[in-house]
Scaffold this active site. Sequence first.
Site, short mmCIF file in Angstrom:
data_model
loop_
_atom_site.label_atom_id
_atom_site.label_comp_id
_atom_site.label_asym_id
_atom_site.label_seq_id
_atom_site.Cartn_x
_atom_site.Cartn_y
_atom_site.Cartn_z
N PHE A 14 6.14 -17.12 15.67
CA PHE A 14 4.25 -16.22 14.93
C PHE A 14 3.25 -16.90 15.10
CE2 PHE A 14 1.23 -14.64 11.32
CZ PHE A 14 1.91 -13.53 11.63
N GLU B 168 2.24 -20.87 5.54
CA GLU B 168 2.19 -19.46 5.42
C GLU B 168 1.58 -19.54 4.40
OE1 GLU B 168 5.09 -16.81 5.92
OE2 GLU B 168 6.45 -18.23 6.77
N1 CAA Z 1 -2.62 -5.99 2.93
C1 CAA Z 1 -3.75 -6.22 4.25
N2 CAA Z 1 -4.97 -6.16 4.04
C2 CAA Z 1 -5.21 -6.93 4.04
C3 CAA Z 1 -4.87 -8.25 3.20
C4 CAA Z 1 -3.68 -7.92 2.83
N3 CAA Z 1 -2.47 -8.97 2.11
N4 CAA Z 1 -5.19 -9.11 2.78
C5 CAA Z 1 -6.74 -8.86 3.67
N5 CAA Z 1 -6.86 -7.39 3.89
C6 CAA Z 1 -8.01 -7.65 4.53
C7 CAA Z 1 -8.92 -7.16 3.59
O1 CAA Z 1 -8.81 -5.87 2.98
C8 CAA Z 1 -10.22 -6.63 4.83
O2 CAA Z 1 -10.23 -5.23 5.27
P1 CAA Z 1 -11.25 -4.88 5.22
O3 CAA Z 1 -12.46 -5.63 5.26
O4 CAA Z 1 -10.53 -3.39 5.86
O5 CAA Z 1 -11.50 -4.70 3.57
C9 CAA Z 1 -9.47 -7.36 5.90
O6 CAA Z 1 -8.14 -7.54 6.09
C10 CAA Z 1 -10.34 -8.75 5.77
O7 CAA Z 1 -9.68 -9.70 4.96
P2 CAA Z 1 -10.40 -10.74 3.41
O8 CAA Z 1 -12.55 -10.35 4.24
O9 CAA Z 1 -10.08 -10.92 2.55
O10 CAA Z 1 -10.72 -12.05 4.78
P3 CAA Z 1 -11.00 -13.43 4.33
O11 CAA Z 1 -11.78 -13.95 6.05
O12 CAA Z 1 -11.59 -13.20 3.00
O13 CAA Z 1 -9.15 -14.23 4.47
C11 CAA Z 1 -7.71 -14.69 3.44
C12 CAA Z 1 -8.59 -13.66 3.14
C13 CAA Z 1 -6.54 -14.75 2.76
C14 CAA Z 1 -7.81 -16.75 2.83
C15 CAA Z 1 -6.70 -14.68 4.90
O14 CAA Z 1 -7.44 -15.49 6.11
C16 CAA Z 1 -5.29 -15.90 5.08
O15 CAA Z 1 -4.25 -15.62 4.32
N6 CAA Z 1 -5.65 -17.16 4.70
C17 CAA Z 1 -4.34 -18.14 5.02
C18 CAA Z 1 -3.84 -18.00 6.58
C19 CAA Z 1 -2.37 -17.78 6.71
O16 CAA Z 1 -1.30 -17.98 5.37
N7 CAA Z 1 -2.27 -19.17 8.22
C20 CAA Z 1 -0.41 -19.54 8.04
C21 CAA Z 1 -0.18 -19.20 9.52
S1 CAA Z 1 1.28 -18.50 9.80
C22 CAA Z 1 2.82 -20.07 9.09
O17 CAA Z 1 2.95 -20.86 9.25
C23 CAA Z 1 3.53 -19.02 10.15
C24 CAA Z 1 4.88 -20.52 10.52
O18 CAA Z 1 4.56 -20.73 11.45
C25 CAA Z 1 5.65 -21.16 9.61
#
Ligand code: CAA
Length: 379
Positions: free
Chosen positions: A123, A363
Amino acid sequence: MDFKLSNEQKLIRDSARDFANTELLPGVIERDEKQEFPTSQIKKMGEMGFLGMMVNPKYGGGGMDTISYVLAMEEISKIDASCSVIMSVNNSLVCWGIEQYGNEEQKKKYLYHLATGNILGAFCLSEPEAGSDATSQRTTAIEQDNYYLLNGTKNWITNGKSASIYLVIAQTDVAKGHKGINAFIVEKEWDGVTVGQKENKLGIRASDTTSIMFSDVKVPKENRIGEDGFGFKFAMKTLAGGRIGIASQALGIASGAYELSLKYSRERKAFGKEIYKHQAIAFKLADMATQIDCGRLLCLKAAWEKDNMIDYTQSSSIAKLYCAEHAMKITTEAVQIHGGYGFVKEYHVERLMRDAKITQIYEGTSEIQKIVISRSILK
Ligand code: CAA
């Protein structure tokens, strides 16, 4: 409320436990030390059905519920967290993402091979300058005739080297912000895909974490997942399920350390009696047991919500936050209970302590989970 597991769930938990003890325990210290990818162990995990547990059997999966997945993840993680992160990414990010949001052709082409463990997936969301701030994607996929031209670098990719396919999140229209992001299925063998060096990590050292570079990679349009602009939501929704996987990984690391501590404290004597008979140790064990019970209930609740189509965004982040923070505490206490022996490799707890750390980071860091939880409770 029924806390009883079904016979099938118990069977899955027990077979994961047996498998971990017979197949993963031998060599786990050496694989960690040499950063050796567990190729034969992962092949067997595929044969056992651990790599596509929740996928519909018509696509080669086990058709199991998320509760069974949590139970299996805990057991595998008690013994080998490198194997369990490979399992978690393949199950809850890659297989789930394609099964839930891919079209029938994509499922037929890719899902069967992923669910049976013939191939692994990865991913690709994080970038050198977009980790927690996932909307700031710099990787671009510019629409051309019948393909997207993909350029950019992804970082910290679990299964980076061993995977055959990547789910890549990229910006297709910078002006649209997060609504201009898409997700694509990209094959590793395509021209322009380069895998970087394996990172030399503190923990989960046997799993391969690499960067992936994309240079003018032609991604066929049929490999885009979902409607145009769905990529950011795809990533967020997929990560919510991924967080249940990592929460149960953290739970397993903690319960592995706890079980080793329990055993050691019954064997080791100090001041004329087994050390568990000293209240200083007994209280540590009581704290560990309490925290593990809480963590397990949180994981099972999030899994139950997912299985029952209830929004699990909040519960998965709560489970991940709690389990990751306590995995770090519990494994540190486990080293303390083992004293000097805890500080050397043969007793496993130092590895579990090192493995625990990443669960607070990947994550979504613990701080990111607090953002998700606070937005959810305050909305
Ligand atoms: N489900 C559906 N939609 C969602 C959502 C969810 N859980 N979370 C956010 N959204 C939507 C919002 O509704 C918004 O859409 P609209 O404008 O249409 O309403 C859009 O997405 C943007 O959301 P935010 O404004 O909340 O976005 P943000 O920039 O403030 O970021 C955050 C939110 C939660 C901080 C997000 O950026 C995040 O989760 N960051 C962490 C990323 C992460 O977990 N990375 C891990 C990498 S993968 C990995 O580690 C895998 C591996 O190899 C082990």
